[in-house]
Design a protein around this motif. Structure first.
Motif, PDB file in Angstrom:
ATOM      1  N   GLU A  90     -36.030 -11.611  52.834  1.00  0.00           N
ATOM      2  CA  GLU A  90     -35.502 -10.672  51.837  1.00  0.00           C
ATOM      3  C   GLU A  90     -34.000 -10.863  51.663  1.00  0.00           C
ATOM      4  OE1 GLU A  90     -36.777  -8.600  49.802  1.00  0.00           O
ATOM      5  OE2 GLU A  90     -38.847  -8.327  50.491  1.00  0.00           O
ATOM      6  N   ALA A 140     -32.276  -8.696  49.352  1.00  0.00           N
ATOM      7  CA  ALA A 140     -31.779  -7.477  48.700  1.00  0.00           C
ATOM      8  C   ALA A 140     -30.597  -6.904  49.455  1.00  0.00           C
ATOM      9  CB  ALA A 140     -32.893  -6.436  48.623  1.00  0.00           C
ATOM     10  N   THR A 141     -29.660  -6.344  48.722  1.00  0.00           N
ATOM     11  CA  THR A 141     -28.475  -5.717  49.317  1.00  0.00           C
ATOM     12  C   THR A 141     -28.614  -4.194  49.381  1.00  0.00           C
ATOM     13  OG1 THR A 141     -27.373  -5.644  47.155  1.00  0.00           O
ATOM     14  CG2 THR A 141     -26.969  -7.583  48.556  1.00  0.00           C
ATOM     15  N   ILE A 142     -29.769  -3.704  49.061  1.00  0.00           N
ATOM     16  CA  ILE A 142     -30.025  -2.263  49.054  1.00  0.00           C
ATOM     17  C   ILE A 142     -29.988  -1.699  50.473  1.00  0.00           C
ATOM     18  CG2 ILE A 142     -31.833  -0.517  48.665  1.00  0.00           C
ATOM     19  CD1 ILE A 142     -32.718  -2.157  46.245  1.00  0.00           C
ATOM     20  N   THR A 178     -32.017  -4.876  55.030  1.00  0.00           N
ATOM     21  CA  THR A 178     -32.673  -6.094  55.496  1.00  0.00           C
ATOM     22  C   THR A 178     -32.206  -6.487  56.891  1.00  0.00           C
ATOM     23  OG1 THR A 178     -31.005  -7.427  54.340  1.00  0.00           O
ATOM     24  CG2 THR A 178     -33.069  -6.982  53.169  1.00  0.00           C
ATOM     25  N   LEU A 206     -38.785  -1.853  48.824  1.00  0.00           N
ATOM     26  CA  LEU A 206     -38.248  -3.011  48.108  1.00  0.00           C
ATOM     27  C   LEU A 206     -39.294  -3.625  47.180  1.00  0.00           C
ATOM     28  CD1 LEU A 206     -36.168  -4.909  50.837  1.00  0.00           C
ATOM     29  CD2 LEU A 206     -35.319  -3.416  49.023  1.00  0.00           C
ATOM     30  N   GLY A 216     -38.969  -4.004  43.213  1.00  0.00           N
ATOM     31  CA  GLY A 216     -39.143  -5.316  42.587  1.00  0.00           C
ATOM     32  C   GLY A 216     -40.168  -5.314  41.486  1.00  0.00           C
ATOM     33  N   HIS A 221     -34.368   2.166  42.218  1.00  0.00           N
ATOM     34  CA  HIS A 221     -33.472   2.517  43.316  1.00  0.00           C
ATOM     35  C   HIS A 221     -32.299   3.317  42.783  1.00  0.00           C
ATOM     36  CE1 HIS A 221     -31.042   2.366  46.895  1.00  0.00           C
ATOM     37  NE2 HIS A 221     -30.068   1.753  46.244  1.00  0.00           N
TER      38      HIS A 221
END
Length: 518
Positions: A378, A380-382, A413, A492, A496, A502
């Motif tokens: 992954e 993602a920066t979430i 992540t 996530l 996606g 989000h």
């Protein structure tokens, strides 16, 4: 998913120079490095992050290890009523059985009463591993009572870890005695290293048979605190530093405090929110000074974490608390009840129970690592925050309506990280929603994306959804960190697929001094 397995040097006697003590602290303080390049010492550190001798000291200490706080209990005994400083955030009160904050006790004990109580608790609660003396005044303003208590307990229960908390004013005078009694853990409350700031926090101190006020008082206090810290770390004693975050006074200054205590070998820094409800009768409360919000506290802790690891699981306990962090069973062990109990200290049974807990912790760590591995690809920066309803044990095992508090995890992540807790009044009392309803809980969880619970009713679930908080029962009775990571992975995936969007959450209330006794 894995299931629960069952279960101001003023001539201190013999004091070395600051330079010599600093050198000793540098050699004996936190110097191991974890996999992320940071100091491996800290509340979140695990067995592989610490030297073996340090791990043995912290592995079952709920205040020094975030992992341990899920499984092991502590108790405080109120044998130290006198205090030698005055803090504008403190008002020591007695007979407030339901109020949860430092300085509050229901009864004061003699050392003999305290020792009997410790043995009774340890015989009843096998996961009780730590005895602390934290007031309701200052442990070292009452040295004879403090050390007598330790002596009596050690004679019967040598396996129990000994701790004391102090404002540090008299600490340099007692370091040798602390070391001689094998007290491995000391907490010092250090709120400033600048006496000008200290003068806003401390009206006076009583030292060397004199009362000092203003900047002079704070200068003495600060120098004594730092000297005591250096003397302790030079002897290999683990030191946790507590600091109260007081918005508008020392909030940004605590970054400098953090650097100062880190350089002197402190093991852990615990930045706590100011408790300032006016009903507590403190100076800060009566003048209307507010405590920090949840995100203000987190931001300061995050800023300091670059210097050293932070304790984020502190519950700001009463001076007579008993049980796991987040619970208080002191009402079960009043002096009258303890005197009537038939006490048999079974060391073997305690050790067997604790070995079982260690096996459970290993399983939890393995489950977390397996789940984390599924996020390896992954990008993602979430980041989100998730609230957990738990009774302890590292498991999601509490009904939403029965939760006295929610544990808060930040997940990305990189994995799941415990960042704090939110105390609340019970939503459900006797089968009915409380008079205050769900609004205080929504404010406490406002920065969270979801709350993971063992069970929840339709009405509170709908109310949470209306506030943008997802209530999830899918991970009931599963391990917390494994479940938080699994939820995040699913989150996530839904983002996606555009199934959900989000959204950055807002800030939240910290409800300190809540009523937590049942």
């Amino acid at each position: 998913m894995s299931k629960l397995l069952q279960l101001h040097d003023f001539g201190a006697p013999g004091a070395k120079s600051f330079e010599a003590l600093r050198a000793g602290a540098a050699q004996s303080g936190c110097s191991t490095t974890g996999g992320n390049g940071k100091s491996g010492c800290g509340s979140a550190a695990g067995q592989g992050d610490l030297p073996p001798e340090i791990w043995e000291k912290v592995k079952n200490h709920p205040c020094y290890s975030e992992q341990a706080h899920h499984h092991f209990a502590r108790m405080h005994v109120a044998v130290a009523p006198a205090c030698n400083i005055q803090c504008n955030y403190c008002n020591r009160k007695y007979d407030c059985a339901n109020e949860s904050r430092p300085g509050v006790v229901s009864e004061k004990l003699t050392p003999e009463q305290a020792a009997r109580k410790v043995i009774a608790v340890a015989s009843t609660i096998p996961q009780m591993t730590v005895l602390g003396i934290a007031g309701p005044g200052d442990a070292l303003a009452n040295p004879a009572k403090t050390f007598k208590t330790f002596e009596l307990v050690t004679a019967t229960a040598p396996d129990i870890k000994l701790c004391l908390s102090t404002n540090g004013l008299m600490l340099p005078d007692y370091v040798e005695q602390i070391a001689a009694m094998n007290v491995d853990h000391v907490t010092i409350t250090i709120n400033m290293i600048d006496p000008e700031i200290g003068a806003q926090i401390y009206p006076w101190i009583f030292y060397n048979h004199r009362r000092f006020t203003g900047v002079e008082a704070s200068k003495i206090l600060s120098e004594r605190q730092l000297l005591g810290l250096e003397m302790l770390t030079a002897r290999g004693i683990l030191v946790k530093v507590n600091s109260v975050m007081i918005p508008g006074i020392n909030d940004r200054h605590l970054i400098e405090v953090n650097k100062a205590v880190k350089s002197r070998g402190a093991f852990l820094h615990n930045i706590m929110p100011l408790i300032s409800e006016p009903e507590h009768g403190t100076v800060f409360g009566l003048e209307g000074r507010r405590g920090p919000s949840a995100q203000e506290l987190k931001a300061l802790q995050d800023d300091c974490e670059g210097e050293m690891n932070m304790m984020r699981h502190c519950r700001q306990c009463r001076a007579d608390a008993v049980g796991l962090l987040g619970e208080d069973r002191s009402a079960e062990f009043t002096t009258d009840k303890v005197m009537e109990m038939e006490v048999e200290y079974d060391l073997a049974a305690r050790q067997a129970y604790q070995a079982k807990v260690e096996a459970e912790r290993d399983a939890i760590a393995l489950a977390k690592q397996r789940e984390l591995a599924t996020l390896a690809d992954e990008t993602a920066t979430i980041k989100i925050q998730v609230a957990i309803a738990t009774k302890g044990g590292g498991v999601i095992n509490e009904h939403f309506g029965h939760a006295h508090e929610f544990q808060i995890y930040e997940v990305s992540t990189a994995g799941a990280k415990f960042i704090g807790h939110r105390r609340v009044d019970l939503y459900c009392e006797g089968g009915y929603a409380s008079e205050t309803g769900i609004e205080p809980i929504l404010k406490a969880l406002n920065d969270c994306t979801a709350v993971l619970v063992a069970k929840i009713g339709l009405c509170p679930k709908d109310s949470l959804a209306g506030a943008g908080i997802e209530a999830v029962e899918d991970y009931a009775f599963e391990y917390i960190e494994q479940s938080v990571i699994a939820y995040f992975k699913d989150y996530l995936a839904r983002v996606g697929k555009s199934e959900i969007r989000h959204v950055a959450r807002g800030d939240a209330d910290i409800r300190q001094g809540a009523f937590v006794a049942s």
